[in-house]
Write an enzyme that holds these catalytic residues in place. Sequence first.
Site, mmCIF file in Angstrom:
data_model
loop_
_atom_site.group_PDB
_atom_site.id
_atom_site.type_symbol
_atom_site.label_atom_id
_atom_site.label_comp_id
_atom_site.label_asym_id
_atom_site.label_seq_id
_atom_site.Cartn_x
_atom_site.Cartn_y
_atom_site.Cartn_z
ATOM 1 N N GLY A 1 0.811 -1.213 0.000
ATOM 2 C CA GLY A 1 0.000 0.000 0.000
ATOM 3 C C GLY A 1 0.846 1.265 0.000
ATOM 4 O O GLY A 1 0.437 2.296 -0.540
ATOM 5 N N SER A 2 2.037 1.190 0.581
ATOM 6 C CA SER A 2 2.890 2.386 0.635
ATOM 7 C C SER A 2 3.663 2.605 -0.657
ATOM 8 O O SER A 2 4.299 3.644 -0.818
ATOM 9 C CB SER A 2 3.859 2.283 1.820
ATOM 10 O OG SER A 2 3.140 2.360 3.019
ATOM 11 N N LYS B 1 5.632 -11.054 8.324
ATOM 12 C CA LYS B 1 6.467 -9.948 8.837
ATOM 13 C C LYS B 1 7.014 -10.312 10.217
ATOM 14 O O LYS B 1 8.179 -10.054 10.523
ATOM 15 C CB LYS B 1 5.657 -8.654 8.920
ATOM 16 C CG LYS B 1 5.416 -7.980 7.573
ATOM 17 C CD LYS B 1 4.696 -6.650 7.761
ATOM 18 C CE LYS B 1 4.500 -5.923 6.440
ATOM 19 N NZ LYS B 1 3.749 -4.673 6.554
ATOM 20 N N ARG C 1 -2.976 0.317 3.135
ATOM 21 C CA ARG C 1 -3.648 0.493 1.830
ATOM 22 C C ARG C 1 -4.861 1.402 1.946
ATOM 23 O O ARG C 1 -5.357 1.900 0.936
ATOM 24 C CB ARG C 1 -4.032 -0.869 1.243
ATOM 25 C CG ARG C 1 -5.017 -1.625 2.083
ATOM 26 C CD ARG C 1 -5.131 -3.080 1.683
ATOM 27 N NE ARG C 1 -6.005 -3.803 2.600
ATOM 28 C CZ ARG C 1 -5.647 -4.260 3.794
ATOM 29 N NH1 ARG C 1 -4.420 -4.049 4.231
ATOM 30 N NH2 ARG C 1 -6.497 -4.922 4.547
ATOM 31 N N THR D 1 8.631 -1.257 7.869
ATOM 32 C CA THR D 1 8.816 -2.198 6.766
ATOM 33 C C THR D 1 10.298 -2.277 6.407
ATOM 34 O O THR D 1 10.929 -1.264 6.083
ATOM 35 C CB THR D 1 7.946 -1.757 5.569
ATOM 36 O OG1 THR D 1 6.590 -1.845 6.003
ATOM 37 C CG2 THR D 1 8.144 -2.636 4.353
ATOM 38 N N HIS E 1 0.423 -9.331 -26.151
ATOM 39 C CA HIS E 1 1.556 -10.027 -26.764
ATOM 40 C C HIS E 1 1.981 -11.268 -26.001
ATOM 41 O O HIS E 1 2.979 -11.890 -26.336
ATOM 42 C CB HIS E 1 2.732 -9.055 -26.905
ATOM 43 C CG HIS E 1 2.401 -7.896 -27.796
ATOM 44 N ND1 HIS E 1 2.625 -7.905 -29.156
ATOM 45 C CD2 HIS E 1 1.799 -6.707 -27.528
ATOM 46 C CE1 HIS E 1 2.195 -6.762 -29.675
ATOM 47 N NE2 HIS E 1 1.687 -6.022 -28.696
ATOM 48 N N GLU F 1 -5.688 -8.247 -0.743
ATOM 49 C CA GLU F 1 -5.601 -7.950 0.691
ATOM 50 C C GLU F 1 -6.966 -7.785 1.345
ATOM 51 O O GLU F 1 -7.154 -8.198 2.484
ATOM 52 C CB GLU F 1 -4.753 -6.696 0.915
ATOM 53 C CG GLU F 1 -3.282 -6.929 0.611
ATOM 54 C CD GLU F 1 -2.430 -5.732 0.974
ATOM 55 O OE1 GLU F 1 -2.290 -5.425 2.165
ATOM 56 O OE2 GLU F 1 -1.924 -5.065 0.051
ATOM 57 N N SER G 1 3.485 2.226 8.223
ATOM 58 C CA SER G 1 3.807 1.796 9.592
ATOM 59 C C SER G 1 5.169 2.313 10.031
ATOM 60 O O SER G 1 5.416 2.500 11.217
ATOM 61 C CB SER G 1 3.824 0.268 9.670
ATOM 62 O OG SER G 1 4.869 -0.234 8.857
ATOM 63 N N SER H 1 6.518 4.497 4.023
ATOM 64 C CA SER H 1 6.046 3.312 4.752
ATOM 65 C C SER H 1 5.047 3.781 5.791
ATOM 66 O O SER H 1 5.410 4.506 6.723
ATOM 67 C CB SER H 1 7.207 2.598 5.441
ATOM 68 O OG SER H 1 6.702 1.642 6.344
HETATM 69 O O1 PA5 Z 1 -1.651 -2.510 2.779
HETATM 70 C C1 PA5 Z 1 -0.963 -3.233 3.480
HETATM 71 O O2 PA5 Z 1 -1.288 -3.563 4.618
HETATM 72 C C2 PA5 Z 1 0.385 -3.736 2.956
HETATM 73 O O3 PA5 Z 1 0.389 -3.816 1.566
HETATM 74 C C3 PA5 Z 1 1.470 -2.788 3.460
HETATM 75 O O4 PA5 Z 1 1.343 -1.544 2.835
HETATM 76 C C4 PA5 Z 1 2.876 -3.362 3.213
HETATM 77 O O5 PA5 Z 1 3.031 -4.587 3.879
HETATM 78 C C5 PA5 Z 1 3.974 -2.411 3.659
HETATM 79 O O6 PA5 Z 1 3.741 -1.935 4.951
HETATM 80 P P1 PA5 Z 1 3.850 -0.354 5.203
HETATM 81 O O7 PA5 Z 1 2.857 0.260 4.288
HETATM 82 O O8 PA5 Z 1 3.504 -0.160 6.633
HETATM 83 O O9 PA5 Z 1 5.247 0.003 4.879
#
Ligand code: PA5
Length: 348
Positions: free
Chosen positions: A54-55, A341, A148, A101, A249, A233, A98, A96
């Site tokens: 998500g980040s 993780k 996300r 990561t 292709h 997710e 959180s 990030s």
């Molecule tokens: O959306 C999510 O929970 C994950 O895809 C996180 O974004 C990913 O694991 C990375 O963590 P962070 O966004 O805290 O760096």
Amino acid sequence: MLDDASMYERADVHHVRDVLASFPAQCRAAAELRATPAPAVRRPRLIVVAGMGGSASSGDLLLGCAAEHLDVPVLVHRGYGLPTVAGDRDLVIASSYSGDTAESLSAAEAALSRGCPLVVVTSSGRLAALARERGVPRVTLPAGLMPRMALGYLFFPLLGILKSADLHVVKGGEVEEAFSVIDGLAAELGPARPAAANEAKRLAQAIGQFLPVVYGGPVTGVAAYRWKTDFEENAKTFAAAGVLPEMNHNEIEGWSGRLARELYLVLLRDRDEGAEIARRFGLLRELVGPGAAGIAEASTRGGSCLARLLSLTYLGQWTSYYLAILRGVDPWSVPVLDALKGRMRSDR
Ligand code: PA5
């Protein structure tokens, strides 16, 4: 089915529906966030957005919007360290939500050791601590969301960071236009709006138990990937994504296999995709559609690239949310990802 309020009470215990409904407010608040101390870099040679999941998708969105106005390349880096090309004339943004990561931390450390100008976008964690200790410009995001679901917070500060470096990704009025487009969508896509008048509910119901395969074009390709990861997710399903013309292709041949019957095709269309791409979408429907479980199309809304990509991404968030509700799974938690993780930390 999605008009039955009890389904939400059962599956959505963390009230993701409220988080999604407040996405326009999140975007507005995010547009006010600034890096402190102010970044000193001007006109870098290259912009690297380093993040995962998500980040990283804020970087994809930036890449999609930058294509329209920016004369500096944007590279979205998903992994440890930094690409070899990144040097002291390049701006690295470590993103990030959180702040914990491992890959994003490693990218930030690589940027510091190579002397690249660095800005950190995070809510907390080790990345925030690193920024504090090393005096790195940091955008501090409100905590408490799943990464996300913090796309607005992760994305809008990037526009400010680039602006301070004299790089203008959006033109006057485009941010306001994007806000008003997603305001409109928020009113149309929430659980209170019946399926008959709710595009996200209808899409989720059509996909049902099939596997979604999302294809975008040159503009919407970045959104297709985000739809895929949201399906994975939020709804805990396999999903695939591809981009036209490239998938014409190679991947197109996969549709002749038996699995095609299990796949639901979602085509992400854009008014500026061009006649050649429109023709390719048409041929794709003709050639692989009959073998698929079903086909749906979703289109961008708004005028600017920002409004178009944000609106499509927001529709994907709601669609994956409703697919989670239909399947009776919690759209918030990601237990396998969390377990991995945790193991990566403890096995070290
Ligand atoms: O959306 C999510 O929970 C994950 O895809 C996180 O974004 C990913 O694991 C990375 O963590 P962070 O966004 O805290 O760096």
